[in-house]
Design a protein around this motif. Structure first.
Motif, short mmCIF file in Angstrom:
data_model
loop_
_atom_site.label_atom_id
_atom_site.label_comp_id
_atom_site.label_asym_id
_atom_site.label_seq_id
_atom_site.Cartn_x
_atom_site.Cartn_y
_atom_site.Cartn_z
N VAL A 18 74.70 63.38 17.60
CA VAL A 18 76.00 63.98 17.92
C VAL A 18 77.11 62.95 18.15
O VAL A 18 78.26 63.33 18.37
CB VAL A 18 75.88 64.90 19.17
N ARG A 84 85.55 66.15 20.68
CA ARG A 84 84.25 65.49 20.70
C ARG A 84 84.44 63.98 20.85
O ARG A 84 85.36 63.40 20.29
CB ARG A 84 83.48 65.77 19.41
N ASN A 212 79.06 66.67 23.61
CA ASN A 212 79.16 66.85 22.16
C ASN A 212 78.16 67.89 21.66
O ASN A 212 78.47 68.71 20.79
CB ASN A 212 78.90 65.52 21.45
N PHE A 213 76.95 67.83 22.20
CA PHE A 213 75.91 68.78 21.81
C PHE A 213 76.36 70.22 22.06
O PHE A 213 76.24 71.10 21.20
CB PHE A 213 74.63 68.48 22.60
N VAL A 214 76.93 70.45 23.25
CA VAL A 214 77.41 71.80 23.60
C VAL A 214 78.63 72.18 22.76
O VAL A 214 78.75 73.31 22.29
CB VAL A 214 77.73 71.87 25.11
N ARG A 215 79.54 71.22 22.55
CA ARG A 215 80.75 71.50 21.76
C ARG A 215 80.40 71.98 20.36
O ARG A 215 81.03 72.91 19.84
CB ARG A 215 81.60 70.23 21.65
N GLU A 216 79.40 71.36 19.75
CA GLU A 216 79.07 71.71 18.38
C GLU A 216 78.35 73.05 18.28
O GLU A 216 78.33 73.66 17.21
CB GLU A 216 78.18 70.60 17.77
N ARG A 217 77.78 73.54 19.38
CA ARG A 217 77.01 74.77 19.34
C ARG A 217 77.67 75.96 20.02
O ARG A 217 77.54 77.09 19.57
CB ARG A 217 75.62 74.53 19.95
N ASP A 218 78.40 75.71 21.09
CA ASP A 218 78.99 76.81 21.87
C ASP A 218 80.47 77.00 21.62
O ASP A 218 81.06 77.94 22.13
CB ASP A 218 78.77 76.57 23.37
N GLY A 219 81.11 76.08 20.90
CA GLY A 219 82.55 76.21 20.68
C GLY A 219 83.32 75.73 21.89
O GLY A 219 82.79 75.09 22.80
#
Length: 269
Positions: A18, A84, A212-219
């Motif tokens: 990420v 991100r 970053n991990f959450v941003r890419e999956r949860d918006g």
């Protein structure tokens, strides 16, 4: 020990997934999104430093004591327009300036040595002018460089230069929003971190890759970015080269041209 090892494992596993080093094609995509969302052409990221409160490390003297009169380490980050983190540097002394932290970071060295695989210069949108280099944007704490733009000094500015400062600030705010999302999601950053220094650094790095991990999956929820409690690092006066000043002047002229002007920018300044 459990906290330190777990945070280190989170960083080691997620960092190459990420927060991998962008390639030339990635930089071009980042620049395209920046122009669409922030109206700043040839922009590869927003850079800023934040103080993270810590307990005084043993034997550190005043090295981590910052100008706000508390102990901290510096989180230096480069963010894209999707909030991100693309690069981070964690652990510099709280007494250090943004410019010094950048100069000693791996990202800063790669930037100075042209090792970031940046795209070649490109003409600004709607123009046939000479190609302009791709740049990062930061605040007045950073030195002006060919690939790093900072605002003009705030004294006696022309309308064109005030417009440039406004446009740069709009682009730079994405890193401040990214910090806001980070601290509101990972709440241990709201208070001083009562951990050993190496464990505190590992925890902050883990929070950044998890961000970053959450941003890419949860918006992204815009409300998360409206407040953050980490302090800006201390600004300092720094000068840039003649060439970098010419790049800034060219961008200033573009923002006042029919091709680059925004309908509301004169009212905003």
């Amino acid at each position: 020990m459990v906290v330190r090892e777990t945070c280190a494992d989170i960083w080691n596993v997620l960092h190459p997934i990420v927060m991998a080093k962008p390639q030339k094609e990635d930089w071009l995509e980042i620049a395209e999104h920046f122009y669409k969302s922030c109206n700043f052409p040839n922009c590869l990221g927003a850079i800023d430093g934040k103080h993270i409160r810590i307990k005084k490390p043993a034997g550190s003297g005043s090295q981590f004591f910052n100008y706000k009169k508390y102990f901290s380490l510096v989180l230096l980050a480069v963010c894209d327009s999707n909030y991100r983190f693309r690069y981070i540097d964690v652990g510099s002394y709280g007494s250090s300036s943004d410019s010094a932290v950048l100069g000693h970071s791996a990202f800063g060295r790669m930037l100075l040595n042209n090792e970031l695989d940046l795209p070649p210069p490109q003409t600004l949108p709607g123009t046939t002018s000479p190609p302009m280099p791709f740049v990062f944007v930061g605040d007045e704490a950073f030195a002006l460089m060919e690939h790093l733009m900072r605002p003009y000094s705030s004294r006696g500015l022309s309308i064109a230069r005030r417009v440039f400062n406004y446009r740069l600030t709009r682009a730079r705010q994405v890193v401040e929003c990214s910090f806001g999302i980070l601290v509101n999601k990972w709440r241990f950053l709201h208070t001083p971190i009562h951990l050993q220094l190496d464990t505190a650094i590992a925890a902050v790095k883990a929070a950044c890759v998890l961000h970053n991990f959450v941003r890419e999956r949860d918006g992204f929820n815009f409300e998360d970015s409206l407040s953050h409690c980490l302090e800006n690092t201390h600004p300092c006066g720094v000068r840039g080269s003649t060439h970098s000043a010419a790049v800034r002047e060219h961008l200033t002229a573009f923002f006042m041209s029919p091709q680059g002007a925004l309908p509301w920018q004169l009212e905003a300044i």
